[in-house]
Design an enzyme around this catalytic site. Structure first.
Site, mmCIF file in Angstrom:
data_model
loop_
_atom_site.group_PDB
_atom_site.id
_atom_site.type_symbol
_atom_site.label_atom_id
_atom_site.label_comp_id
_atom_site.label_asym_id
_atom_site.label_seq_id
_atom_site.Cartn_x
_atom_site.Cartn_y
_atom_site.Cartn_z
ATOM 1 N N SER A 131 9.062 -3.973 -5.146
ATOM 2 C CA SER A 131 9.164 -2.635 -5.733
ATOM 3 C C SER A 131 10.603 -2.326 -6.107
ATOM 4 O O SER A 131 11.534 -2.735 -5.417
ATOM 5 C CB SER A 131 8.649 -1.580 -4.754
ATOM 6 O OG SER A 131 8.782 -0.284 -5.323
ATOM 7 N N LYS A 185 1.930 -3.309 -0.444
ATOM 8 C CA LYS A 185 2.412 -2.920 -1.777
ATOM 9 C C LYS A 185 1.369 -2.085 -2.513
ATOM 10 O O LYS A 185 1.709 -1.146 -3.241
ATOM 11 C CB LYS A 185 2.761 -4.177 -2.585
ATOM 12 C CG LYS A 185 3.231 -3.883 -4.039
ATOM 13 C CD LYS A 185 4.435 -2.949 -4.075
ATOM 14 C CE LYS A 185 5.180 -2.949 -5.402
ATOM 15 N NZ LYS A 185 4.398 -2.854 -6.600
ATOM 16 N N HIS A 188 1.627 1.331 -1.110
ATOM 17 C CA HIS A 188 2.875 1.863 -1.677
ATOM 18 C C HIS A 188 2.597 2.437 -3.070
ATOM 19 O O HIS A 188 3.015 3.554 -3.399
ATOM 20 C CB HIS A 188 3.912 0.739 -1.743
ATOM 21 C CG HIS A 188 5.084 0.983 -2.641
ATOM 22 N ND1 HIS A 188 4.989 0.986 -4.024
ATOM 23 C CD2 HIS A 188 6.395 1.225 -2.366
ATOM 24 C CE1 HIS A 188 6.170 1.223 -4.551
ATOM 25 N NE2 HIS A 188 7.046 1.367 -3.568
ATOM 26 N N ASN A 189 1.880 1.688 -3.884
ATOM 27 C CA ASN A 189 1.601 2.140 -5.248
ATOM 28 C C ASN A 189 0.663 3.346 -5.262
ATOM 29 O O ASN A 189 0.776 4.216 -6.126
ATOM 30 C CB ASN A 189 1.002 0.992 -6.068
ATOM 31 C CG ASN A 189 2.044 -0.050 -6.439
ATOM 32 O OD1 ASN A 189 3.130 -0.078 -5.888
ATOM 33 N ND2 ASN A 189 1.706 -0.923 -7.364
ATOM 34 N N GLU A 192 2.745 6.215 -4.563
ATOM 35 C CA GLU A 192 3.509 6.444 -5.796
ATOM 36 C C GLU A 192 2.683 7.270 -6.792
ATOM 37 O O GLU A 192 3.201 8.228 -7.387
ATOM 38 C CB GLU A 192 3.870 5.090 -6.396
ATOM 39 C CG GLU A 192 4.649 5.100 -7.683
ATOM 40 C CD GLU A 192 4.844 3.679 -8.211
ATOM 41 O OE1 GLU A 192 4.457 3.423 -9.365
ATOM 42 O OE2 GLU A 192 5.365 2.833 -7.452
#
Length: 470
Positions: A131, A185, A188-189, A192
């Site tokens: 990232s 991840k 995480h996205n 986001e």
């Protein structure tokens, strides 16, 4: 001129991310090479890496043979079938013991499959979330590697050297076995997506609810970025509101069509959260709102049917801005809480053995969702690694209590005025539901038993019950 067998690390895919990661490695005195089917990309790598130990290839055999053994190769190519195709092309050229890293946004189930397939052939494979975008790749990303721990030890010096640093600590750590790196991840996205939707709704509230001009909106975002809301996404948002189209002189954001695209990782987060029975309504809402935004023609038609213009929300402006700040802080905490809860559930379900403190630690720098609040998350899970939910932490609870009143006020004002505020509303509803000891869900279970004989449980009584309701 570099000699064969000299390069310590190879990259397949020399797009923006792959090329910049290699240049970052070269800055730290690692001898690296890259391969791309496009010779121009290989040449660009060498041009930008001039005077450094960098080599570009457009012949995959030459690329593989130039690497030290056991070879360390990272792929940064689009997720899906392309990853499988690259692996299939590579395998005949590799030796058992070589290491393959998938640094793209692959679905974690694909990564699990590839781990099993490649391990059975004697290769080391792990998926790594990366990232930080173009700037992060070049100057220091946050990285989430998961898979073979021995393989990670080989790569660790390179990754720690190129990672972003916070207080001198590199923003990379071994995440866990199998596809844990790609799973983290993915979440995480998802976070986001949630934070980006909240920022867009805050913008909409200021523009459509308070009728503020762009200069005032920019100053609000700038002030947020100098306080407790300081984050990468707030930082770039205030910069966006200061950028004018060089050709027209008009603020560029006003010229961009209001249709948000997506690559699918937010949707994956929602889908897997539902599989885990773990509610992430803010992320779900963010995904839905991107989809809804694509119906531009339909929205325009419905606007003409239902909208009759709106006057500014009747609030003191300073109070409204203050409460919006409280609300965004509250919603930020709730969004992260949902993501961390999902990671905790996944760790249990998939045997990832995740350290949520370490994950928060490596998210503090380099990555898209880096923010001041991650310090609170890092501290909370550092104190109690088995914390069931972030909202149970005493310090976080005080922050929530201090911002929920302003949130209720601003959400009420937005809804009353007809300003779209889906993610903010979702955060508040989630909080009210998850902090309610007795929900009305007993009625749903009674209904299920009534029409489908699905049975129910009773408070304070062992066993399962069924009633003939009529």
């Amino acid at each position: 001129m570099s000699t064969p067998q000299k390069y310590a690390f190879g990259m397949i895919g020399l797009g923006t991310m792959g090329r910049n990661l290699l240049l970052n490695m070269a800055d730290h005195d690692f001898a690296v090479c890259g391969y791309d089917t496009d010779p121009e990309k290989a040449s660009l790598l060498e041009k930008e890496g001039e005077a450094k130990n960098v080599k570009g290839f457009s012949d995959i055999k030459e690329f593989v043979s130039s690497l030290q053994t056991p070879r360390s190769i990272m792929m940064l190519v689009p997720a899906g079938k392309i990853v499988d195709n690259v692996i299939a092309e590579l395998i005949p050229l590799l030796n058992p013991g070589d290491i393959l890293v998938d640094g793209g946004n692959s679905h974690f189930t694909d990564t699990n499959r590839r781990v099993d397939e490649l391990e059975s052939k004697g290769f080391h494979f792990f998926g790594m979330g990366v990232s930080g975008g173009e700037e992060g790749a070049r100057r220091g990303p946050s990285m989430m590697p998961g898979g073979d721990p021995e393989a990670y030890k080989v790569m660790q010096p390179i990754f720690e050297a190129i990672a972003a640093k916070v207080d001198g600590v590199p923003c990379v750590t071994y995440i866990g076995p199998g596809a844990s790196g790609h799973f983290v991840k993915m979440v995480h996205n998802g976070i986001e997506y949630g934070l980006m939707e909240l920022l867009s709704e805050a913008y909409g509230f200021m523009k459509n609810g308070l009728h503020l001009d762009n200069n005032k909106i920019q100053s609000v975002f700038a002030s947020w970025n100098s306080g407790r809301l300081k984050s990468f996404l707030v930082e770039i948002t205030q910069e966006i509101f200061a950028f004018k189209d060089p050709e027209t002189g008009v603020l560029l954001v006003d010229e961009i069509k209001d249709e948000a695209k997506a690559k699918g990782t937010g949707k994956w987060t929602s889908q897997i959260a539902m599989d885990l029975d773990c509610p992430t309504p803010t992320i779900d809402t963010a995904v839905s709102m991107r989809d809804l935004s694509k119906y531009k023609a339909l929205r325009t038609q419905l606007d003409s049917v239902y909208r009759s213009g709106n006057s500014p929300i009747d609030m003191d402006l300073n109070q409204a801005i203050s409460q919006l700040e409280e609300s965004f802080y509250f919603a930020t905490m709730i969004t992260y809480s949902q993501g961390m809860h999902m990671l905790a559930k996944a760790s249990e379900q998939y045997k990832f053995n995740l350290s949520l403190s370490d994950i928060a630690k490596i998210w503090r720098g380099g990555c898209i969702i880096r923010s001041e609040f991650l310090k609170e998350i890092y501290t909370a899970y550092g104190k109690n690694p088995n914390l069931e939910h972030l909202l149970l932490d005493n310090d976080v609870a005080q922050l929530i209590k201090g911002s929920v009143s302003g949130t209720r006020s601003i959400v009420s004002s937005a809804l009353k005025q007809g300003v779209s505020f889906s993610a903010f509303s979702s955060c508040l509803s989630y909080f009210d539901s998850i902090s309610t000891g007795r929900l009305p869900s007993n009625l749903i279970q009674a209904q299920r038993d009534y029409f489908g004989a699905h049975t129910y449980e009773k408070i304070g009584q062992e066993g399962v019950f069924h009633t003939h309701w009529h």
